[in-house]
Design a protein around this motif. Sequence first.
Motif, PDB file in Angstrom:
ATOM      1  N   LEU A  46       0.835  -1.201   0.000  1.00  0.00           N
ATOM      2  CA  LEU A  46       0.000   0.000   0.000  1.00  0.00           C
ATOM      3  C   LEU A  46       0.872   1.253   0.000  1.00  0.00           C
ATOM      4  CD1 LEU A  46      -2.965   0.937   0.099  1.00  0.00           C
ATOM      5  CD2 LEU A  46      -2.786   0.879   2.578  1.00  0.00           C
ATOM      6  N   ARG A  47       1.894   1.262   0.845  1.00  0.00           N
ATOM      7  CA  ARG A  47       2.831   2.405   0.887  1.00  0.00           C
ATOM      8  C   ARG A  47       3.554   2.555  -0.452  1.00  0.00           C
ATOM      9  NH1 ARG A  47       3.948   0.353   5.981  1.00  0.00           N
ATOM     10  NH2 ARG A  47       5.948  -0.465   5.279  1.00  0.00           N
ATOM     11  N   ARG A  48       3.918   1.427  -1.068  1.00  0.00           N
ATOM     12  CA  ARG A  48       4.606   1.470  -2.359  1.00  0.00           C
ATOM     13  C   ARG A  48       3.698   2.092  -3.416  1.00  0.00           C
ATOM     14  NH1 ARG A  48       8.997  -1.147  -4.486  1.00  0.00           N
ATOM     15  NH2 ARG A  48       9.755  -0.571  -2.439  1.00  0.00           N
ATOM     16  N   LEU A  49       2.434   1.729  -3.429  1.00  0.00           N
ATOM     17  CA  LEU A  49       1.496   2.302  -4.396  1.00  0.00           C
ATOM     18  C   LEU A  49       1.324   3.799  -4.182  1.00  0.00           C
ATOM     19  CD1 LEU A  49      -1.135  -0.568  -4.499  1.00  0.00           C
ATOM     20  CD2 LEU A  49       0.344   0.170  -6.391  1.00  0.00           C
ATOM     21  N   GLU A  50       1.296   4.218  -2.932  1.00  0.00           N
ATOM     22  CA  GLU A  50       1.201   5.647  -2.640  1.00  0.00           C
ATOM     23  C   GLU A  50       2.443   6.383  -3.149  1.00  0.00           C
ATOM     24  OE1 GLU A  50       0.587   5.382   1.568  1.00  0.00           O
ATOM     25  OE2 GLU A  50      -1.593   5.162   1.352  1.00  0.00           O
ATOM     26  N   ARG A  68      14.660   4.244  -9.478  1.00  0.00           N
ATOM     27  CA  ARG A  68      14.849   4.954  -8.211  1.00  0.00           C
ATOM     28  C   ARG A  68      14.440   4.109  -7.012  1.00  0.00           C
ATOM     29  NH1 ARG A  68      15.316  10.680  -8.999  1.00  0.00           N
ATOM     30  NH2 ARG A  68      14.991  11.169 -11.174  1.00  0.00           N
ATOM     31  N   MET A  69      13.449   3.253  -7.212  1.00  0.00           N
ATOM     32  CA  MET A  69      12.922   2.495  -6.080  1.00  0.00           C
ATOM     33  C   MET A  69      13.492   1.078  -5.999  1.00  0.00           C
ATOM     34  SD  MET A  69       9.034   4.009  -6.043  1.00  0.00           S
ATOM     35  CE  MET A  69       8.357   2.438  -5.872  1.00  0.00           C
ATOM     36  N   ARG A  70      14.388   0.760  -6.922  1.00  0.00           N
ATOM     37  CA  ARG A  70      15.009  -0.558  -6.859  1.00  0.00           C
ATOM     38  C   ARG A  70      15.644  -0.736  -5.489  1.00  0.00           C
ATOM     39  NH1 ARG A  70      18.023  -0.627 -11.506  1.00  0.00           N
ATOM     40  NH2 ARG A  70      16.199  -1.491 -12.493  1.00  0.00           N
ATOM     41  N   ASP A  71      15.321  -1.792  -4.868  1.00  0.00           N
ATOM     42  CA  ASP A  71      15.860  -2.102  -3.534  1.00  0.00           C
ATOM     43  C   ASP A  71      15.494  -1.051  -2.486  1.00  0.00           C
ATOM     44  OD1 ASP A  71      17.127  -4.370  -4.684  1.00  0.00           O
ATOM     45  OD2 ASP A  71      18.805  -3.118  -5.304  1.00  0.00           O
ATOM     46  N   TRP A  72      14.365  -0.362  -2.663  1.00  0.00           N
ATOM     47  CA  TRP A  72      13.929   0.688  -1.742  1.00  0.00           C
ATOM     48  C   TRP A  72      13.978   0.234  -0.287  1.00  0.00           C
ATOM     49  CZ3 TRP A  72      12.938   5.773  -1.810  1.00  0.00           C
ATOM     50  CH2 TRP A  72      12.199   6.313  -0.767  1.00  0.00           C
ATOM     51  N   ASP A  73      13.479  -0.972  -0.035  1.00  0.00           N
ATOM     52  CA  ASP A  73      13.384  -1.447   1.341  1.00  0.00           C
ATOM     53  C   ASP A  73      14.736  -1.739   1.974  1.00  0.00           C
ATOM     54  OD1 ASP A  73      10.592  -1.260   1.296  1.00  0.00           O
ATOM     55  OD2 ASP A  73      10.416  -3.245   0.402  1.00  0.00           O
ATOM     56  N   THR A  74      15.763  -1.887   1.159  1.00  0.00           N
ATOM     57  CA  THR A  74      17.094  -2.165   1.712  1.00  0.00           C
ATOM     58  C   THR A  74      18.012  -0.947   1.655  1.00  0.00           C
ATOM     59  OG1 THR A  74      17.891  -2.995  -0.421  1.00  0.00           O
ATOM     60  CG2 THR A  74      16.930  -4.599   1.111  1.00  0.00           C
ATOM     61  N   LEU A  75      17.513   0.154   1.085  1.00  0.00           N
ATOM     62  CA  LEU A  75      18.336   1.361   1.001  1.00  0.00           C
ATOM     63  C   LEU A  75      18.481   2.011   2.365  1.00  0.00           C
ATOM     64  CD1 LEU A  75      16.918   3.126  -2.188  1.00  0.00           C
ATOM     65  CD2 LEU A  75      19.138   1.994  -1.959  1.00  0.00           C
ATOM     66  N   PRO A  76      19.627   2.630   2.610  1.00  0.00           N
ATOM     67  CA  PRO A  76      19.763   3.397   3.860  1.00  0.00           C
ATOM     68  C   PRO A  76      18.838   4.612   3.812  1.00  0.00           C
ATOM     69  CG  PRO A  76      21.757   3.584   2.513  1.00  0.00           C
ATOM     70  CD  PRO A  76      20.845   2.634   1.820  1.00  0.00           C
ATOM     71  N   ASP A  77      18.448   5.063   4.971  1.00  0.00           N
ATOM     72  CA  ASP A  77      17.532   6.200   5.062  1.00  0.00           C
ATOM     73  C   ASP A  77      18.059   7.426   4.317  1.00  0.00           C
ATOM     74  OD1 ASP A  77      15.714   4.728   6.498  1.00  0.00           O
ATOM     75  OD2 ASP A  77      16.309   5.544   8.447  1.00  0.00           O
ATOM     76  N   GLU A  78      19.372   7.637   4.307  1.00  0.00           N
ATOM     77  CA  GLU A  78      19.950   8.792   3.626  1.00  0.00           C
ATOM     78  C   GLU A  78      19.648   8.740   2.133  1.00  0.00           C
ATOM     79  OE1 GLU A  78      21.789   6.740   5.629  1.00  0.00           O
ATOM     80  OE2 GLU A  78      21.858   8.051   7.384  1.00  0.00           O
ATOM     81  N   LYS A  79      19.757   7.562   1.528  1.00  0.00           N
ATOM     82  CA  LYS A  79      19.480   7.407   0.095  1.00  0.00           C
ATOM     83  C   LYS A  79      17.990   7.588  -0.180  1.00  0.00           C
ATOM     84  CE  LYS A  79      20.522   6.505  -4.140  1.00  0.00           C
ATOM     85  NZ  LYS A  79      21.158   7.530  -4.951  1.00  0.00           N
TER      86      LYS A  79
END
Length: 121
Positions: A46-50, A68-79
């Motif tokens: 749901l968050r991803r769709l938003e 841009r969102m590739r590996d979003w869940d594993t990216l550091p917060d800074e990225k």
Amino acid sequence: MKISEVARLTGLAPSAIRYYEQQDMFSPGQVERTSNGYRNYTTGALRRLELLQAGRDAGFTLAEMKNRMRDWDTLPDEKRAEILKTQLDVIDEKIERLSESRRQVHESLQTLQERLGTTGQ
């Protein structure tokens, strides 16, 4: 959540949600299949769709968002913050362009209304 509930919450058509899934826009685990083959969408989906909607509204193409969102869940917060800042910059730029367009249309309308008022029409 079933697709109908996700569609209701996001305002997206179920076909659009399935399309995003086909385009591999979700991270692993965000969309699961039940034993009977139904999709189960997590709150992460749901968050991803938003986020996808926000990116689309900002003018990003699906390919750009995927990159841009590739590996979003594993990216550091800074990225993640950097990516979101880029989205905000694009949105701010669009707002500025739209505001200027609005100003120009408003001026043209005023000019026409003044002309109509002076000619008695």
